[in-house]
Motif scaffolding. Sequence first.
Motif, PDB file in Angstrom:
ATOM      1  N   PRO A  68     -28.754 -32.370   3.886  1.00 22.10           N
ATOM      2  CA  PRO A  68     -28.102 -33.651   3.627  1.00 22.10           C
ATOM      3  C   PRO A  68     -26.616 -33.460   3.339  1.00 22.10           C
ATOM      4  O   PRO A  68     -26.229 -32.594   2.567  1.00 22.10           O
ATOM      5  CB  PRO A  68     -28.847 -34.182   2.400  1.00 22.10           C
ATOM      6  CG  PRO A  68     -30.186 -33.539   2.472  1.00 22.10           C
ATOM      7  CD  PRO A  68     -29.950 -32.175   3.049  1.00 22.10           C
ATOM      8  N   GLY A  69     -25.816 -34.234   3.973  1.00 21.65           N
ATOM      9  CA  GLY A  69     -24.366 -34.054   3.866  1.00 21.65           C
ATOM     10  C   GLY A  69     -23.834 -33.426   5.117  1.00 21.65           C
ATOM     11  O   GLY A  69     -22.741 -33.711   5.562  1.00 21.65           O
ATOM     12  N   ALA A  70     -24.626 -32.535   5.718  1.00 23.72           N
ATOM     13  CA  ALA A  70     -24.210 -31.966   6.984  1.00 23.72           C
ATOM     14  C   ALA A  70     -24.327 -32.996   8.092  1.00 23.72           C
ATOM     15  O   ALA A  70     -23.886 -32.778   9.202  1.00 23.72           O
ATOM     16  CB  ALA A  70     -25.062 -30.743   7.325  1.00 23.72           C
ATOM     17  N   GLY A  71     -24.906 -34.142   7.778  1.00 22.37           N
ATOM     18  CA  GLY A  71     -24.961 -35.220   8.747  1.00 22.37           C
ATOM     19  C   GLY A  71     -23.580 -35.743   9.097  1.00 22.37           C
ATOM     20  O   GLY A  71     -23.395 -36.424  10.099  1.00 22.37           O
ATOM     21  N   ASN A  72     -22.582 -35.418   8.249  1.00 23.05           N
ATOM     22  CA  ASN A  72     -21.201 -35.769   8.551  1.00 23.05           C
ATOM     23  C   ASN A  72     -20.554 -34.781   9.508  1.00 23.05           C
ATOM     24  O   ASN A  72     -19.367 -34.877   9.779  1.00 23.05           O
ATOM     25  CB  ASN A  72     -20.373 -35.796   7.255  1.00 23.05           C
ATOM     26  CG  ASN A  72     -20.589 -37.078   6.479  1.00 23.05           C
ATOM     27  OD1 ASN A  72     -20.829 -38.121   7.060  1.00 23.05           O
ATOM     28  ND2 ASN A  72     -20.514 -36.975   5.152  1.00 23.05           N
ATOM     29  N   ALA A  73     -21.319 -33.832   9.981  1.00 28.41           N
ATOM     30  CA  ALA A  73     -20.759 -32.754  10.794  1.00 28.41           C
ATOM     31  C   ALA A  73     -20.087 -33.293  12.051  1.00 28.41           C
ATOM     32  O   ALA A  73     -20.540 -34.255  12.664  1.00 28.41           O
ATOM     33  CB  ALA A  73     -21.848 -31.761  11.166  1.00 28.41           C
ATOM     34  N   ASP A  74     -19.010 -32.623  12.425  1.00 27.27           N
ATOM     35  CA  ASP A  74     -18.265 -32.973  13.632  1.00 27.27           C
ATOM     36  C   ASP A  74     -19.119 -32.649  14.855  1.00 27.27           C
ATOM     37  O   ASP A  74     -19.434 -31.482  15.100  1.00 27.27           O
ATOM     38  CB  ASP A  74     -16.966 -32.177  13.662  1.00 27.27           C
ATOM     39  CG  ASP A  74     -16.098 -32.490  14.864  1.00 27.27           C
ATOM     40  OD1 ASP A  74     -16.515 -33.299  15.709  1.00 27.27           O
ATOM     41  OD2 ASP A  74     -14.995 -31.921  14.942  1.00 27.27           O
ATOM     42  N   PRO A  75     -19.501 -33.622  15.660  1.00 29.87           N
ATOM     43  CA  PRO A  75     -20.349 -33.337  16.815  1.00 29.87           C
ATOM     44  C   PRO A  75     -19.663 -32.449  17.846  1.00 29.87           C
ATOM     45  O   PRO A  75     -20.334 -31.769  18.633  1.00 29.87           O
ATOM     46  CB  PRO A  75     -20.659 -34.726  17.386  1.00 29.87           C
ATOM     47  CG  PRO A  75     -19.578 -35.613  16.868  1.00 29.87           C
ATOM     48  CD  PRO A  75     -19.213 -35.061  15.523  1.00 29.87           C
ATOM     49  N   GLN A  76     -18.327 -32.441  17.844  1.00 31.98           N
ATOM     50  CA  GLN A  76     -17.617 -31.603  18.807  1.00 31.98           C
ATOM     51  C   GLN A  76     -17.672 -30.120  18.436  1.00 31.98           C
ATOM     52  O   GLN A  76     -17.257 -29.269  19.221  1.00 31.98           O
ATOM     53  CB  GLN A  76     -16.160 -32.050  18.917  1.00 31.98           C
ATOM     54  CG  GLN A  76     -15.987 -33.437  19.501  1.00 31.98           C
ATOM     55  CD  GLN A  76     -16.576 -33.552  20.899  1.00 31.98           C
ATOM     56  OE1 GLN A  76     -16.392 -32.669  21.736  1.00 31.98           O
ATOM     57  NE2 GLN A  76     -17.308 -34.626  21.146  1.00 31.98           N
ATOM     58  N   ALA A  77     -18.158 -29.820  17.215  1.00 33.23           N
ATOM     59  CA  ALA A  77     -18.305 -28.420  16.803  1.00 33.23           C
ATOM     60  C   ALA A  77     -19.735 -27.931  16.958  1.00 33.23           C
ATOM     61  O   ALA A  77     -20.082 -26.844  16.509  1.00 33.23           O
ATOM     62  CB  ALA A  77     -17.859 -28.247  15.351  1.00 33.23           C
ATOM     63  N   ALA A  78     -20.575 -28.731  17.625  1.00 34.70           N
ATOM     64  CA  ALA A  78     -21.962 -28.344  17.848  1.00 34.70           C
ATOM     65  C   ALA A  78     -22.024 -27.151  18.803  1.00 34.70           C
ATOM     66  O   ALA A  78     -21.118 -26.949  19.617  1.00 34.70           O
ATOM     67  CB  ALA A  78     -22.739 -29.523  18.431  1.00 34.70           C
ATOM     68  N   PRO A  79     -23.088 -26.336  18.699  1.00 36.24           N
ATOM     69  CA  PRO A  79     -23.171 -25.123  19.533  1.00 36.24           C
ATOM     70  C   PRO A  79     -22.980 -25.374  21.023  1.00 36.24           C
ATOM     71  O   PRO A  79     -22.337 -24.570  21.710  1.00 36.24           O
ATOM     72  CB  PRO A  79     -24.572 -24.594  19.224  1.00 36.24           C
ATOM     73  CG  PRO A  79     -24.859 -25.082  17.847  1.00 36.24           C
ATOM     74  CD  PRO A  79     -24.210 -26.427  17.753  1.00 36.24           C
ATOM     75  N   GLU A  80     -23.518 -26.482  21.531  1.00 29.12           N
ATOM     76  CA  GLU A  80     -23.411 -26.721  22.969  1.00 29.12           C
ATOM     77  C   GLU A  80     -21.986 -27.038  23.412  1.00 29.12           C
ATOM     78  O   GLU A  80     -21.699 -27.063  24.612  1.00 29.12           O
ATOM     79  CB  GLU A  80     -24.346 -27.871  23.379  1.00 29.12           C
ATOM     80  CG  GLU A  80     -24.049 -29.217  22.739  1.00 29.12           C
ATOM     81  CD  GLU A  80     -24.758 -29.426  21.422  1.00 29.12           C
ATOM     82  OE1 GLU A  80     -24.850 -30.585  20.978  1.00 29.12           O
ATOM     83  OE2 GLU A  80     -25.236 -28.422  20.834  1.00 29.12           O
ATOM     84  N   LYS A  81     -21.078 -27.261  22.438  1.00 26.44           N
ATOM     85  CA  LYS A  81     -19.697 -27.588  22.774  1.00 26.44           C
ATOM     86  C   LYS A  81     -18.791 -26.355  22.826  1.00 26.44           C
ATOM     87  O   LYS A  81     -17.594 -26.482  23.058  1.00 26.44           O
ATOM     88  CB  LYS A  81     -19.131 -28.574  21.743  1.00 26.44           C
ATOM     89  CG  LYS A  81     -19.877 -29.913  21.670  1.00 26.44           C
ATOM     90  CD  LYS A  81     -19.661 -30.733  22.921  1.00 26.44           C
ATOM     91  CE  LYS A  81     -20.286 -32.117  22.773  1.00 26.44           C
ATOM     92  NZ  LYS A  81     -20.029 -32.965  23.962  1.00 26.44           N
ATOM     93  N   ILE A  82     -19.352 -25.173  22.597  1.00 25.82           N
ATOM     94  CA  ILE A  82     -18.533 -23.949  22.589  1.00 25.82           C
ATOM     95  C   ILE A  82     -18.366 -23.498  24.036  1.00 25.82           C
ATOM     96  O   ILE A  82     -19.080 -22.624  24.547  1.00 25.82           O
ATOM     97  CB  ILE A  82     -19.177 -22.842  21.724  1.00 25.82           C
ATOM     98  CG1 ILE A  82     -19.675 -23.428  20.398  1.00 25.82           C
ATOM     99  CG2 ILE A  82     -18.187 -21.698  21.488  1.00 25.82           C
ATOM    100  CD1 ILE A  82     -18.611 -24.137  19.583  1.00 25.82           C
ATOM    101  N   TRP A  83     -17.387 -24.072  24.720  1.00 23.07           N
ATOM    102  CA  TRP A  83     -17.251 -23.871  26.162  1.00 23.07           C
ATOM    103  C   TRP A  83     -16.730 -22.485  26.543  1.00 23.07           C
ATOM    104  O   TRP A  83     -16.859 -22.063  27.688  1.00 23.07           O
ATOM    105  CB  TRP A  83     -16.334 -24.945  26.762  1.00 23.07           C
ATOM    106  CG  TRP A  83     -15.021 -25.127  26.060  1.00 23.07           C
ATOM    107  CD1 TRP A  83     -14.709 -26.071  25.137  1.00 23.07           C
ATOM    108  CD2 TRP A  83     -13.832 -24.345  26.225  1.00 23.07           C
ATOM    109  NE1 TRP A  83     -13.412 -25.944  24.709  1.00 23.07           N
ATOM    110  CE2 TRP A  83     -12.845 -24.892  25.368  1.00 23.07           C
ATOM    111  CE3 TRP A  83     -13.485 -23.247  27.020  1.00 23.07           C
ATOM    112  CZ2 TRP A  83     -11.556 -24.367  25.280  1.00 23.07           C
ATOM    113  CZ3 TRP A  83     -12.212 -22.720  26.939  1.00 23.07           C
ATOM    114  CH2 TRP A  83     -11.253 -23.272  26.062  1.00 23.07           C
ATOM    115  N   TRP A  84     -16.144 -21.763  25.587  1.00 28.08           N
ATOM    116  CA  TRP A  84     -15.599 -20.441  25.901  1.00 28.08           C
ATOM    117  C   TRP A  84     -16.605 -19.308  25.644  1.00 28.08           C
ATOM    118  O   TRP A  84     -16.295 -18.144  25.826  1.00 28.08           O
ATOM    119  CB  TRP A  84     -14.341 -20.180  25.090  1.00 28.08           C
ATOM    120  CG  TRP A  84     -14.561 -20.172  23.596  1.00 28.08           C
ATOM    121  CD1 TRP A  84     -14.901 -19.102  22.819  1.00 28.08           C
ATOM    122  CD2 TRP A  84     -14.465 -21.300  22.706  1.00 28.08           C
ATOM    123  NE1 TRP A  84     -15.029 -19.489  21.501  1.00 28.08           N
ATOM    124  CE2 TRP A  84     -14.762 -20.826  21.401  1.00 28.08           C
ATOM    125  CE3 TRP A  84     -14.156 -22.643  22.881  1.00 28.08           C
ATOM    126  CZ2 TRP A  84     -14.767 -21.672  20.294  1.00 28.08           C
ATOM    127  CZ3 TRP A  84     -14.161 -23.468  21.779  1.00 28.08           C
ATOM    128  CH2 TRP A  84     -14.451 -22.989  20.502  1.00 28.08           C
TER     129      TRP A  84
END
Length: 894
Positions: free
Chosen positions: A838-854
């Motif tokens: 709880p609280g991590a629900g504020n997490a930035d969706p752009q920092a999700a694992p699937e967004k690590i394009w490099w």
Amino acid sequence: MSEIKRRDLLKIGAGAALAAGAGAAAIPLVRRLADSAPPAIDIKKLVAGKLDYTRAKAVPTICFGCTTHCGVIGWVQDGRVRKIEGNPLDPNTQGNICSKAQGMISYTYYPERLMHPIKRVGKRGEGKWKRISWDEALSEIADRMRPLREGGVPEEFVFHYGRDKTKGYTKRFTNAFGTPHRLNRRSICSSNRRAPLMSFYGREFEWETQDFENTKYIVNFGGNPMEAYQGGLYMMHRIQKARVDGGAKMVTFEIRPSATASVSEDYFPIMPGTDGAVAFAMIHVILREGLQDEEFWNRWSNLPLEKLRESVKDYTPGWAEEQSGVPAADIERIAVEFAQAAPACCTMSNRGSAKHYNGVQADRAIRTLDVLVGNVGKPGGFCLSSLRGWAGRYGQEGLPKLSQPGPKPPNPKPWGIGEGYDEEAFKKLPDFVQERVNNFPEKWKKKYFGELATPSEYPLAWHWYQMRVGQLVYPYIKEGRQKVSVYMSFTLGASYGYPEANVAREVLQDESLIPFHVAIDIGYGEQAALADIVLPEATSLERWDHHSTNNYGLVPYTGVRQPLVEPAGETKSVQAILQDLAKRIGGGMEEYFAFESEEAFYKEWYKNLPVSWEDFKRRGIWYDEGREKDYELYERPLTDAELEGTAVEGDLVMKGGKAVGIMMDGKAVRGFPTPNRVINVYDEIWPEAAKAVGLPADDVNASPIAVYDTVPEHRDLGEDDYIFSTFKWNVHTQGRSGHWKYHAEIVHTNPVFMHPETGETLGVQEGDSVRVSVYRPKGHTYRGGEDGIMGSFENHVRFLSGMHPKVVACSHHVGHWEHGAVGASKNEATGPAEGTGPGAGNADPQAAPEKIWWSKGRGGIGGGVAINDALPINPCPLTGGQNWYDNVCKIEKL
């Protein structure tokens, strides 16, 4: 070696490219408030607390994106910090910010941020955890610590921090417990450059404050304010204003074309460790040409000018060219131009000059340049503004005095034999240490607190103040110099970022050496992964801190870090953690933490400000706007109040056995806060310390006056030998920012940079993989002179024209294996799931694992290489500063 000129540079902002010639796009470092939305900040509304654009409210605080600590304003919308802007009331930044300010948002809302206390259930380092309550966590820690205090062995508790800006709160805790072991990592950072400043100018001045805005000439030895420098943001816009509007000139000596080199009129790729040679040759030329300010030198230096002339007679420009590769004609020209611009001229130096075996003496030579031309404390010159804040410090008279709320716990007793000493702790030390300390002068005995806090081989790491020698903490524990029962790390990344980080990990994993390890941090990094209990801390956007530092506007000021939002999840500030822990340990500790709240603690601290607490919070910053700039502090007469109870002994004005001023022209003036109130170009502390620890008298670090000697391992460089160096990117903060998503998108790898000619010699092309193998150091240092390779790493090559051809360089910000998906550059969550929630629900969706394009999993280049296992522990004699830039290596194509 040819000079690289930028004379045709058009008017530019304070922004700069990531690296000149590196093939990277230019990225602005600084933005003005008016250039970005929300609208430009109305200062009157800000001060009135009415800066609220419908849904987003502006709250001032202090940035913690790096150690510069700028005044900023956070925009809060729907309980979430959306954006960081500069605070126009901050006299240092004048409303500017850099990209690192937005990093606070990244580390507050990254998906794997720890939200709950966790306890390991597998082997240490195995990565198996369970979630526990705060009551369980703090009760177990208190139960481990209480017997140490009650049993008379409080020194077996070690508190080791990386970044602590609570301004005395953690020291209050360690003092209340009774341990001297509040350890920092100053030696990793800046002790080699602080020690010469304190030797010259006194304890108050461990950091310089050049008047860049009014200068006409800057000679920069290895400083990089346009990219990464403590105080760099304060400096960069003033330097550019001086250059663009005032016609000032900047000369830079560096090993690579940094962003600062790229905006300099002259840039010289210099042989590492030879900055001092150039400085000595400049002194030689200035004296030969009679360009010195003899009146200032004779008035304020403690060394006769003829003694200086004799000491540099052989340091000619031709000799310096042989050492450094900088053309003799250019050294002559720069020396003359620098002196002719005086007093509106200044030097600048940082790790490039200081982080070498001979770096302390190089910086002493650089400091001598300023004294010689008489620019010290003058408009446009090398000015001094106390880094220690303005609570009644030198030059801060007439300002409200700040102090910690009481009662304050007493300091631990020094370790030694006799009344007033901790004899029991002292007798547990190895015999050779006891023998060395017993032969110390009394002034050092009174400051000695064991080998972790005050290593006896490095007395000048703690003579002026406690700089510590952090890189030796783990080897010394391993050697048995100090028994540790409870080890608490706070925002520390030693197991990733220290030299020979593998030694730190080895000791942290050994339960016979460290039976119990508590980590306090906002995230699950490499250090926390080796703990027994991890306590999740509130971020800088969620907590209180006091702030003050030197001001490049030369007016003392202070600021407050205040929470913009509530701590996420179950996280707590370190102040709240230590307060609760003190109450649980009991035995009188709780008396020193009887504060209603963290805000109440800092409100009490600031009670003497001439503005209300609420007004101060609305401003975020306070300074005396009518105060004159701190020029020539040393010439200011002592006031009647300061003269009360004094007596004149010789030239010194004495009070309570200490010099508080000096007689000049029949008047009592402040002078400098040194024991003799003048500038100590000559200082017997260096040979005295050398003799005390058995350092040979002919070692470069043993001289009372600045001298030059080649770095030991550079004396016999072979054709196949290269010097390995590190550097910092403008978008990262040491190894602390690898999990900042938007910064990691810009820099997420760390190739081995080299000159194209170096690549041709080695037979490698851009993109080729190489193995970099680093040798042990030579000289009088830790394991100095041992043969063989210390460590190695493999990485790919990038070419960078403008580098010194004998240097290869690699940044150290990346290569993490923890710190979440962004930090580890993986397309899967990392770290203990038990700690998030709880609280991590504020997490930035752009920092999700699937967004690590490099990531390599997405076909990218990956997250770089951890290099510090391959870099040897290499403390400079006497001061203990890590010699990061002396490493000799060999390079093999894979």
